[in-house]
Write a protein that holds these residues in place. Structure first.
Motif, PDB file in Angstrom:
ATOM      1  N   ASP A  72       3.855  -3.273   3.556  1.00  0.00           N
ATOM      2  CA  ASP A  72       3.193  -4.455   3.446  1.00  0.00           C
ATOM      3  C   ASP A  72       1.877  -4.419   4.488  1.00  0.00           C
ATOM      4  O   ASP A  72       1.789  -4.226   5.435  1.00  0.00           O
ATOM      5  CB  ASP A  72       4.182  -5.543   4.069  1.00  0.00           C
ATOM      6  CG  ASP A  72       3.609  -6.774   3.837  1.00  0.00           C
ATOM      7  OD1 ASP A  72       2.288  -6.899   3.811  1.00  0.00           O
ATOM      8  OD2 ASP A  72       4.274  -7.773   3.749  1.00  0.00           O
ATOM      9  N   LEU A  73       1.046  -4.456   3.454  1.00  0.00           N
ATOM     10  CA  LEU A  73      -0.625  -4.602   4.076  1.00  0.00           C
ATOM     11  C   LEU A  73      -0.851  -5.463   5.510  1.00  0.00           C
ATOM     12  O   LEU A  73      -1.386  -5.224   6.266  1.00  0.00           O
ATOM     13  CB  LEU A  73      -1.798  -4.712   2.981  1.00  0.00           C
ATOM     14  CG  LEU A  73      -3.123  -4.418   3.689  1.00  0.00           C
ATOM     15  CD1 LEU A  73      -3.601  -3.278   3.972  1.00  0.00           C
ATOM     16  CD2 LEU A  73      -4.098  -4.990   2.398  1.00  0.00           C
ATOM     17  N   ILE A  79       0.845  -1.204  -0.016  1.00  0.00           N
ATOM     18  CA  ILE A  79      -0.008   0.009   0.114  1.00  0.00           C
ATOM     19  C   ILE A  79       0.974   1.118  -0.071  1.00  0.00           C
ATOM     20  O   ILE A  79       2.019   1.051   0.555  1.00  0.00           O
ATOM     21  CB  ILE A  79      -1.224   0.208   1.200  1.00  0.00           C
ATOM     22  CG1 ILE A  79      -0.124  -0.065   2.631  1.00  0.00           C
ATOM     23  CG2 ILE A  79      -1.973  -1.149   1.091  1.00  0.00           C
ATOM     24  CD1 ILE A  79      -1.078   0.165   3.649  1.00  0.00           C
ATOM     25  N   ASN A  80       0.367   2.123  -0.783  1.00  0.00           N
ATOM     26  CA  ASN A  80       1.234   3.519  -0.649  1.00  0.00           C
ATOM     27  C   ASN A  80       0.868   4.332   0.527  1.00  0.00           C
ATOM     28  O   ASN A  80       0.146   4.078   1.228  1.00  0.00           O
ATOM     29  CB  ASN A  80       1.017   4.102  -2.254  1.00  0.00           C
ATOM     30  CG  ASN A  80      -0.738   4.777  -2.229  1.00  0.00           C
ATOM     31  OD1 ASN A  80      -1.267   5.024  -1.294  1.00  0.00           O
ATOM     32  ND2 ASN A  80      -0.684   4.889  -3.445  1.00  0.00           N
ATOM     33  N   LEU A 132       9.890   0.853  -3.806  1.00  0.00           N
ATOM     34  CA  LEU A 132       9.515   0.222  -4.934  1.00  0.00           C
ATOM     35  C   LEU A 132      10.227   0.867  -6.177  1.00  0.00           C
ATOM     36  O   LEU A 132      10.465   0.124  -7.179  1.00  0.00           O
ATOM     37  CB  LEU A 132       8.152   0.569  -5.265  1.00  0.00           C
ATOM     38  CG  LEU A 132       7.082  -0.329  -4.202  1.00  0.00           C
ATOM     39  CD1 LEU A 132       5.548   0.358  -4.502  1.00  0.00           C
ATOM     40  CD2 LEU A 132       7.158  -1.542  -4.059  1.00  0.00           C
ATOM     41  N   SER A 133      10.615   2.053  -5.976  1.00  0.00           N
ATOM     42  CA  SER A 133      11.511   2.802  -7.250  1.00  0.00           C
ATOM     43  C   SER A 133      12.157   3.897  -6.295  1.00  0.00           C
ATOM     44  O   SER A 133      12.214   4.023  -5.037  1.00  0.00           O
ATOM     45  CB  SER A 133      10.729   3.157  -8.042  1.00  0.00           C
ATOM     46  OG  SER A 133       9.925   4.455  -7.617  1.00  0.00           O
ATOM     47  N   ASN A 134      13.141   4.734  -6.874  1.00  0.00           N
ATOM     48  CA  ASN A 134      13.951   5.661  -6.239  1.00  0.00           C
ATOM     49  C   ASN A 134      12.900   6.688  -5.463  1.00  0.00           C
ATOM     50  O   ASN A 134      13.276   7.434  -4.715  1.00  0.00           O
ATOM     51  CB  ASN A 134      14.613   6.583  -7.343  1.00  0.00           C
ATOM     52  CG  ASN A 134      15.661   5.561  -7.613  1.00  0.00           C
ATOM     53  OD1 ASN A 134      16.258   4.458  -7.104  1.00  0.00           O
ATOM     54  ND2 ASN A 134      16.396   5.976  -8.953  1.00  0.00           N
TER      55      ASN A 134
END
Length: 78
Positions: free
Chosen positions: A46-47, A7-8, A38-40
């Motif tokens: 983690d849900l 989740i963001n 997830l990227s830079n």
């Protein structure tokens, strides 16, 4: 292999009613699930870990609400 549901930040803040800064501070102290990259420029949580943390907090509510308060707040509230 375990499926991870990530989740963001926006989803996290909708699920956990704490400020960004509080979550960051709790992460640094090891009191909240750690984010991962997830990227830079994108992080996620983690849900399942967040849900487990919420459950653990929910399960402690029956013990003593005073334990979550600082000593000054305990005295002031009496």
């Amino acid at each position: 292999m375990t499926n991870v549901v990530a989740i963001n930040r926006k989803e996290l803040l909708n699920k956990v009613p704490l400020s960004d800064r509080t979550i960051f501070d709790m992460e640094k102290r090891g009191e909240f699930p750690q984010r991962f990259c997830l990227s830079n420029r994108v992080v996620a949580w983690d849900l399942a870990e967040v849900n487990a943390w919420l459950e653990s907090r929910k399960n402690t509510r029956g013990n003593s609400q005073d334990a979550a308060l600082s000593p000054a707040m305990q005295v002031a509230g009496r």
